[in-house]
Write a protein that holds these residues in place. Structure first.
Motif, PDB file in Angstrom:
ATOM      1  N   ILE A  81       0.835  -1.203   0.000  1.00 50.73           N
ATOM      2  CA  ILE A  81       0.000   0.000   0.000  1.00 50.73           C
ATOM      3  C   ILE A  81       0.870   1.253   0.000  1.00 50.73           C
ATOM      4  O   ILE A  81       0.609   2.215  -0.737  1.00 50.73           O
ATOM      5  N   LYS A  82       1.919   1.224   0.795  1.00 49.66           N
ATOM      6  CA  LYS A  82       2.797   2.394   0.874  1.00 49.66           C
ATOM      7  C   LYS A  82       3.692   2.510  -0.367  1.00 49.66           C
ATOM      8  O   LYS A  82       3.992   3.614  -0.816  1.00 49.66           O
ATOM      9  N   GLN A  83       4.118   1.373  -0.895  1.00 46.69           N
ATOM     10  CA  GLN A  83       4.988   1.413  -2.072  1.00 46.69           C
ATOM     11  C   GLN A  83       4.256   1.897  -3.319  1.00 46.69           C
ATOM     12  O   GLN A  83       4.774   2.719  -4.076  1.00 46.69           O
ATOM     13  N   TYR A  84       3.030   1.364  -3.515  1.00 50.30           N
ATOM     14  CA  TYR A  84       2.301   1.675  -4.753  1.00 50.30           C
ATOM     15  C   TYR A  84       1.241   2.767  -4.578  1.00 50.30           C
ATOM     16  O   TYR A  84       0.547   3.110  -5.531  1.00 50.30           O
ATOM     17  N   HIS A  85       1.120   3.283  -3.341  1.00 48.86           N
ATOM     18  CA  HIS A  85       0.160   4.357  -3.061  1.00 48.86           C
ATOM     19  C   HIS A  85      -1.275   3.925  -3.387  1.00 48.86           C
ATOM     20  O   HIS A  85      -2.056   4.672  -3.953  1.00 48.86           O
ATOM     21  N   TRP A  86      -1.600   2.691  -2.982  1.00 54.09           N
ATOM     22  CA  TRP A  86      -2.961   2.216  -3.191  1.00 54.09           C
ATOM     23  C   TRP A  86      -3.925   2.978  -2.288  1.00 54.09           C
ATOM     24  O   TRP A  86      -3.576   3.433  -1.194  1.00 54.09           O
ATOM     25  N   LYS A  87      -5.163   3.027  -2.720  1.00 52.91           N
ATOM     26  CA  LYS A  87      -6.259   3.548  -1.911  1.00 52.91           C
ATOM     27  C   LYS A  87      -7.248   2.419  -1.684  1.00 52.91           C
ATOM     28  O   LYS A  87      -7.180   1.388  -2.351  1.00 52.91           O
ATOM     29  N   GLY A  88      -8.152   2.625  -0.738  1.00 53.71           N
ATOM     30  CA  GLY A  88      -9.140   1.581  -0.563  1.00 53.71           C
ATOM     31  C   GLY A  88      -9.775   1.523   0.804  1.00 53.71           C
ATOM     32  O   GLY A  88      -9.607   2.414   1.644  1.00 53.71           O
ATOM     33  N   ILE A  89     -10.506   0.423   0.997  1.00 53.80           N
ATOM     34  CA  ILE A  89     -11.282   0.191   2.218  1.00 53.80           C
ATOM     35  C   ILE A  89     -10.733  -1.054   2.912  1.00 53.80           C
ATOM     36  O   ILE A  89     -10.656  -2.130   2.316  1.00 53.80           O
ATOM     37  N   LEU A  90     -10.327  -0.888   4.173  1.00 52.52           N
ATOM     38  CA  LEU A  90      -9.794  -1.983   4.980  1.00 52.52           C
ATOM     39  C   LEU A  90     -10.797  -2.295   6.084  1.00 52.52           C
ATOM     40  O   LEU A  90     -11.157  -1.420   6.880  1.00 52.52           O
ATOM     41  N   ILE A  91     -11.248  -3.537   6.130  1.00 50.32           N
ATOM     42  CA  ILE A  91     -12.351  -3.927   7.010  1.00 50.32           C
ATOM     43  C   ILE A  91     -11.846  -4.908   8.063  1.00 50.32           C
ATOM     44  O   ILE A  91     -11.234  -5.933   7.731  1.00 50.32           O
ATOM     45  N   GLU A  92     -12.078  -4.581   9.345  1.00 46.38           N
ATOM     46  CA  GLU A  92     -11.661  -5.442  10.446  1.00 46.38           C
ATOM     47  C   GLU A  92     -12.757  -5.434  11.518  1.00 46.38           C
ATOM     48  O   GLU A  92     -13.094  -4.385  12.066  1.00 46.38           O
ATOM     49  N   PRO A  93     -13.340  -6.606  11.833  1.00 46.72           N
ATOM     50  CA  PRO A  93     -14.477  -6.644  12.766  1.00 46.72           C
ATOM     51  C   PRO A  93     -14.122  -6.559  14.248  1.00 46.72           C
ATOM     52  O   PRO A  93     -14.969  -6.195  15.056  1.00 46.72           O
ATOM     53  N   VAL A  94     -12.881  -6.903  14.629  1.00 46.78           N
ATOM     54  CA  VAL A  94     -12.544  -6.955  16.056  1.00 46.78           C
ATOM     55  C   VAL A  94     -12.041  -5.582  16.498  1.00 46.78           C
ATOM     56  O   VAL A  94     -11.029  -5.095  15.984  1.00 46.78           O
ATOM     57  N   PRO A  95     -12.722  -4.935  17.452  1.00 48.28           N
ATOM     58  CA  PRO A  95     -12.400  -3.538  17.802  1.00 48.28           C
ATOM     59  C   PRO A  95     -10.950  -3.309  18.213  1.00 48.28           C
ATOM     60  O   PRO A  95     -10.319  -2.353  17.758  1.00 48.28           O
ATOM     61  N   PHE A  96     -10.384  -4.157  19.091  1.00 45.13           N
ATOM     62  CA  PHE A  96      -9.026  -3.849  19.559  1.00 45.13           C
ATOM     63  C   PHE A  96      -7.991  -4.060  18.451  1.00 45.13           C
ATOM     64  O   PHE A  96      -6.946  -3.415  18.434  1.00 45.13           O
ATOM     65  N   ILE A  97      -8.298  -4.944  17.492  1.00 48.24           N
ATOM     66  CA  ILE A  97      -7.395  -5.112  16.352  1.00 48.24           C
ATOM     67  C   ILE A  97      -7.537  -3.929  15.399  1.00 48.24           C
ATOM     68  O   ILE A  97      -6.552  -3.481  14.793  1.00 48.24           O
ATOM     69  N   LEU A  98      -8.749  -3.412  15.283  1.00 48.96           N
ATOM     70  CA  LEU A  98      -8.961  -2.237  14.438  1.00 48.96           C
ATOM     71  C   LEU A  98      -8.098  -1.069  14.906  1.00 48.96           C
ATOM     72  O   LEU A  98      -7.594  -0.294  14.078  1.00 48.96           O
ATOM     73  N   ASP A  99      -7.910  -0.936  16.209  1.00 51.23           N
ATOM     74  CA  ASP A  99      -7.054   0.150  16.717  1.00 51.23           C
ATOM     75  C   ASP A  99      -5.637   0.019  16.170  1.00 51.23           C
ATOM     76  O   ASP A  99      -5.011   1.017  15.795  1.00 51.23           O
ATOM     77  N   SER A 100      -5.116  -1.210  16.125  1.00 51.25           N
ATOM     78  CA  SER A 100      -3.779  -1.427  15.555  1.00 51.25           C
ATOM     79  C   SER A 100      -3.772  -1.102  14.067  1.00 51.25           C
ATOM     80  O   SER A 100      -2.807  -0.535  13.541  1.00 51.25           O
ATOM     81  N   LEU A 101      -4.853  -1.456  13.390  1.00 56.70           N
ATOM     82  CA  LEU A 101      -4.961  -1.179  11.952  1.00 56.70           C
ATOM     83  C   LEU A 101      -4.931   0.324  11.688  1.00 56.70           C
ATOM     84  O   LEU A 101      -4.233   0.798  10.782  1.00 56.70           O
ATOM     85  N   LYS A 102      -5.654   1.074  12.484  1.00 57.06           N
ATOM     86  CA  LYS A 102      -5.683   2.530  12.311  1.00 57.06           C
ATOM     87  C   LYS A 102      -4.300   3.138  12.544  1.00 57.06           C
ATOM     88  O   LYS A 102      -3.885   4.051  11.838  1.00 57.06           O
ATOM     89  N   ARG A 103      -3.599   2.620  13.560  1.00 55.25           N
ATOM     90  CA  ARG A 103      -2.260   3.146  13.829  1.00 55.25           C
ATOM     91  C   ARG A 103      -1.302   2.862  12.674  1.00 55.25           C
ATOM     92  O   ARG A 103      -0.439   3.674  12.336  1.00 55.25           O
ATOM     93  N   GLU A 104      -1.469   1.702  12.046  1.00 62.55           N
ATOM     94  CA  GLU A 104      -0.588   1.323  10.942  1.00 62.55           C
ATOM     95  C   GLU A 104      -0.703   2.298   9.764  1.00 62.55           C
ATOM     96  O   GLU A 104       0.278   2.606   9.098  1.00 62.55           O
ATOM     97  N   TYR A 105      -1.921   2.806   9.533  1.00 58.85           N
ATOM     98  CA  TYR A 105      -2.139   3.668   8.368  1.00 58.85           C
ATOM     99  C   TYR A 105      -2.439   5.114   8.747  1.00 58.85           C
ATOM    100  O   TYR A 105      -2.977   5.877   7.941  1.00 58.85           O
ATOM    101  N   ASP A 106      -2.079   5.459   9.959  1.00 54.32           N
ATOM    102  CA  ASP A 106      -2.295   6.839  10.401  1.00 54.32           C
ATOM    103  C   ASP A 106      -1.516   7.805   9.513  1.00 54.32           C
ATOM    104  O   ASP A 106      -0.310   7.638   9.289  1.00 54.32           O
ATOM    105  N   GLY A 107      -2.209   8.793   8.979  1.00 56.17           N
ATOM    106  CA  GLY A 107      -1.560   9.804   8.151  1.00 56.17           C
ATOM    107  C   GLY A 107      -1.452   9.449   6.688  1.00 56.17           C
ATOM    108  O   GLY A 107      -0.921  10.232   5.888  1.00 56.17           O
TER     109      GLY A 107
END
Length: 591
Positions: free
Chosen positions: A395-421
């Motif tokens: 995603i960072k190399q090719y500058h992809w855009k899109g929708i990332l879906i994660e149902p587990v709330p505490f894992i979603l927090d990690s997902l948000k941190r990964e793509y913050d900014g």
């Protein structure tokens, strides 16, 4: 030559006969009993030992031992001081007479520490001055008493063939008096490095850290503090009591005695707590490969167990050195074969190593496909994005855009941190369902844990609780770790309509057994992704066949990856049928 074996005793009924029988070859066996309330005196007397009842007030070990020594007859040539929890190996008398010369004033024998009388395994051993001339010796210090020579010139000998065994009873109540006696000893001689160390250690055990640290620092400054192993132990203690300075003190301890595994394990635990995997690997490598037992009382048997191999295996996994992870994981399990966590980790490491070996080909194919679809801007939809690590690099190399879906709330927090900014990335906390839109149905996930039982525990979530339970052989008490999560269910169609997505180029699904349902529910009448990747290892045959039938009906070539994990469904826009056929053949050969 006349020989006397002597000691002091207090409530030693459990050891009396063993002590007396091991010393039976002595001319005299003398015990000064200091107030036993059990049948110690009667047992010793019955065994032929001469017992004197004495009283020492205030209590000091040196005074008691000196009183016992004074009871030895004057015609004795050699004395053997032997505590009641010790016993001599047969044949000691002949060896003593052979080793003792007219000029000898003291002789060192080998003391061997055992965990029990019945277990012959030596835990550690060291030379100890247990034999001495009848005259010219006294005990010094009120506790941890030392046998000191008071004459003009001490002449010592050594015979490691004379063995004295020790099975110490650490539960004896007399040990509770040690701390105040050490306070007295330190007051009498503040420059006694040995007492300074022991007092600091016991104050640490008593949680009196503000007093313990200055004493141990003073010990390190004393000119008589020269034993590197004990100095390193003092540094370990200070590190334990001063957590803000822990790494600095442990590093000093490492430089003082790099051959001690205890220090490397402390460092490893510190680096593990910091998630510093490279330094953790360094500490474990040195601790495993460059250390040895010293044989001193400072050796900690726990540090020679499974833990350093366990931490080393984890570091190796984190650094993607799976061959080493497997080797150390095997050694850890061999040292604690009933440990289910170690067994689960090893199973994972072996599986991961196999996947890595097969996955090299999969990775090359995946990277080639990512490059092909990225010839133009890419919109990605990832179902089961977890913490984002699977696609983060692309995603960072090719500058992809899109929708990332994660149902587990505490894992979603990690997902948000990964793509913050990172612009163009939308994260959704929903569960994708084939037909249920806007409602909720039971969804199951392993709860958030500070110390997860296996490295991959965060990947365990599904609509199917029974699928998660298939891992129960690898995770102890798994069912108690599973919780039902309240999460909104959505269809991909409704999400696309709501977010007004105008294209989907890449669909990736990791839904723990629900992957086929998600892929089949994709609205191909709206979009036709050039690439679809989904996990098929949890799908039964009918689910696999039905999913591939749908994909082939939409013009996809289905490539089964050699790692046994995923199917790559590739459209004709990015790969020809001939190319797909060649790749499928190569992967079948690899499997």
């Amino acid at each position: 030559m006349k020989v006397a074996v002597y000691t002091i005793a207090l409530n030693e009924a459990a050891n009396a006969e063993r002590w007396a029988n091991s010393a039976v070859d002595a001319d005299y066996r003398i015990v000064a009993d200091t107030g036993s309330t059990d049948d110690t005196v009667e047992r010793l007397t019955a065994a032929g030992v001469t017992v004197h009842r004495i009283a020492v007030r205030p209590w000091r070990f040196d005074d008691a031992r000196n009183a016992a020594m004074a009871l030895i007859p004057p015609d004795v040539d050699v004395c053997c001081t032997m505590d009641m929890d010790r016993f001599l190996e047969p044949g000691w008398r002949a060896k003593l007479e052979a080793a003792w010369t007219p000029d000898t004033t003291a002789l060192y024998c080998q003391t061997v520490y055992r965990s029990s009388v019945d277990d012959p395994t030596p835990l550690r051993s060291w030379p100890a001055k247990n034999f001495h001339h009848r005259w010219g010796y006294r005990f010094r210090r009120p506790v941890h008493e030392a046998l000191v020579f008071t004459g003009k010139s001490e002449v010592t000998a050594n015979d490691s063939g004379i063995v004295m065994f020790e099975v110490q009873d650490l539960a004896k109540p007399t040990r509770s008096s040690y701390l105040p006696l050490m306070e007295v000893a330190h007051k009498e001689d503040p420059d006694d490095a040995q007492i300074c160390f022991w007092l600091g250690r016991d104050l640490m055990w008593a949680n009196q850290h503000d007093r313990a640290v200055p004493l141990l620092e003073r010990y390190l400054e004393l000119p008589t503090s020269k034993w590197a192993e004990e100095r390193s132990e003092a540094m370990r203690y200070i590190a334990r009591m001063r957590p803000e300075q822990r790494l600095s003190w442990l590093d000093k301890a490492r430089m003082e005695a790099p051959h001690r595994r205890e220090i490397w394990l402390d460092l490893a635990e510190e680096f593990h707590g910091r998630a510093d995997w490279l330094n953790l690997f360094w500490a474990c490598t040195n601790g495993i490969e460059k250390t040895h037992r010293t044989g001193s009382y400072l050796d900690d048997a726990n540090c020679w167990g499974f833990r350093l191999y366990d931490l080393g295996a984890i570091a190796s996994w984190k650094l993607n050195s799976m061959d080493r992870a497997v080797v150390w994981g095997q050694k850890a399990l061999a040292l604690d074969h009933a440990n289910q966590r170690l067994e689960s980790n090893l199973s994972y490491f072996v599986q991961r190593r196999q996947q890595d070996r097969l996955g090299d080909l999969t990775k090359r194919i995946r990277n080639d496909l990512f490059s092909r679809i990225s010839r133009k801007p890419v919109t990605l939809v990832q179902v089961g994005a977890n913490d984002g690590s699977a696609l983060s690099e692309a995603i960072k190399q090719y500058h992809w855009k899109g929708i990332l879906i994660e149902p587990v709330p505490f894992i979603l927090d990690s997902l948000k941190r990964e793509y913050d900014g990172i612009s163009g990335i939308t994260t959704l906390n929903v569960a994708i369902h084939g037909i249920n839109d806007g409602g909720s149905i039971p969804f199951y996930a392993v709860k958030q844990l500070e110390n997860p039982p296996v490295p991959w525990y965060k990947g365990l979530s599904s609509f199917k609780k029974e699928l998660i339970m298939t891992h129960s052989s690898l995770i102890p008490d798994l069912e108690s770790l599973i919780e039902e999560v309240s999460v909104e269910t959505r269809t991909l169609r409704s999400i696309f309509e709501e977010t007004k997505v105008d294209q989907v180029d890449f669909l990736m699904v990791d839904a723990e057994g629900y992957d086929g349902e998600v892929v089949r529910s994709f609205p191909f009448d709206m979009f036709r992704p050039e690439l679809i990747i989904y996990e098929y290892k949890h799908l039964d045959k009918s689910d696999r066949d039905e999913t591939e039938k749908v994909l082939r009906g939409h013009g996809y070539f289905c490539l089964h990856m050699s790692d046994g994990e995923d199917v790559f469904a590739v459209s004709g826009e990015i790969m020809t049928k001939a190319e797909a056929g060649i790749l499928e053949y190569i992967m079948n050969q690899a499997i």
